[in-house]
Design a protein around this motif. Structure first.
Motif, short mmCIF file in Angstrom:
data_model
loop_
_atom_site.label_atom_id
_atom_site.label_comp_id
_atom_site.label_asym_id
_atom_site.label_seq_id
_atom_site.Cartn_x
_atom_site.Cartn_y
_atom_site.Cartn_z
N SER A 92 0.81 -1.45 -0.37
CA SER A 92 -0.15 0.01 -0.37
C SER A 92 1.03 1.67 -0.12
CB SER A 92 -0.90 0.52 0.97
OG SER A 92 -1.65 1.05 1.32
N ARG A 145 -0.28 4.48 0.78
CA ARG A 145 -1.34 5.02 1.87
C ARG A 145 -0.92 6.72 1.94
NH1 ARG A 145 -6.21 3.02 0.85
NH2 ARG A 145 -5.93 0.86 0.83
N VAL A 184 -13.51 2.86 -1.44
CA VAL A 184 -11.95 3.26 -1.30
C VAL A 184 -11.66 3.56 -0.14
CG1 VAL A 184 -9.54 4.41 -1.72
CG2 VAL A 184 -11.29 3.92 -4.26
N GLN A 185 -10.96 2.24 0.00
CA GLN A 185 -10.18 2.27 1.90
C GLN A 185 -9.15 3.95 2.31
OE1 GLN A 185 -8.23 -0.54 3.26
NE2 GLN A 185 -8.10 -0.31 5.08
N ASP A 204 -4.23 6.19 -1.44
CA ASP A 204 -3.75 5.51 -2.05
C ASP A 204 -4.13 6.25 -3.37
OD1 ASP A 204 -1.99 4.43 -4.60
OD2 ASP A 204 -1.91 2.66 -3.71
N GLU A 221 -2.72 6.53 -6.07
CA GLU A 221 -3.32 5.67 -7.32
C GLU A 221 -3.93 4.77 -7.41
OE1 GLU A 221 -1.46 5.59 -10.33
OE2 GLU A 221 0.37 7.11 -9.27
N GLU A 222 -4.42 3.97 -6.12
CA GLU A 222 -6.02 3.26 -5.92
C GLU A 222 -7.66 4.22 -6.23
OE1 GLU A 222 -7.93 0.74 -3.01
OE2 GLU A 222 -6.48 1.79 -2.90
N ALA A 235 -7.17 4.73 -10.00
CA ALA A 235 -7.73 3.86 -10.59
C ALA A 235 -8.87 3.20 -10.20
CB ALA A 235 -6.87 2.33 -10.11
N VAL A 236 -9.95 2.93 -9.93
CA VAL A 236 -11.21 3.05 -9.38
C VAL A 236 -12.15 4.38 -10.43
CG1 VAL A 236 -11.18 2.01 -7.17
CG2 VAL A 236 -12.12 4.57 -7.68
N ASP A 295 -11.49 2.90 -14.39
CA ASP A 295 -12.56 1.33 -14.10
C ASP A 295 -13.92 2.40 -14.15
OD1 ASP A 295 -9.92 0.43 -13.95
OD2 ASP A 295 -10.91 -0.54 -12.20
#
Length: 72
Positions: free
Chosen positions: A2, A4, A32-33, A54, A56-57, A60-61, A64
């Motif tokens: 991670s 984060r 997202v967490q 994070d 990048e996370e 990314a969502v 997507d």
């Protein structure tokens, strides 16, 4: 692993054309967490996310979900 980080992430999202798009972005980013606060502005395409997350996370969502995204 991670990556984060606590703080604020400012993004520019293109492809949002209506309040339904805003709702989609809010829904996927909220899942997202680590996301604590979120603001989405349809007129400017700006998305501000706060929390221990994070980057990048988060990006990314959004991708997507069908939108283009970059850091503001």
């Amino acid at each position: 692993m991670s990556k984060r980080q606590s703080g604020e992430l400012n993004l520019t999202v293109t492809g949002m054309t209506c309040q339904g798009c805003v709702g989609t972005v809010r829904r996927v980013v909220s899942a997202v967490q680590g996301v604590e606060d979120l603001a989405v502005d349809l007129a400017t395409g700006n998305v501000r996310v706060r929390g221990a997350l994070d980057p990048e996370e988060v990006m990314a969502v959004i991708r997507d979900a069908g939108y283009e995204v970059c850091r503001a």
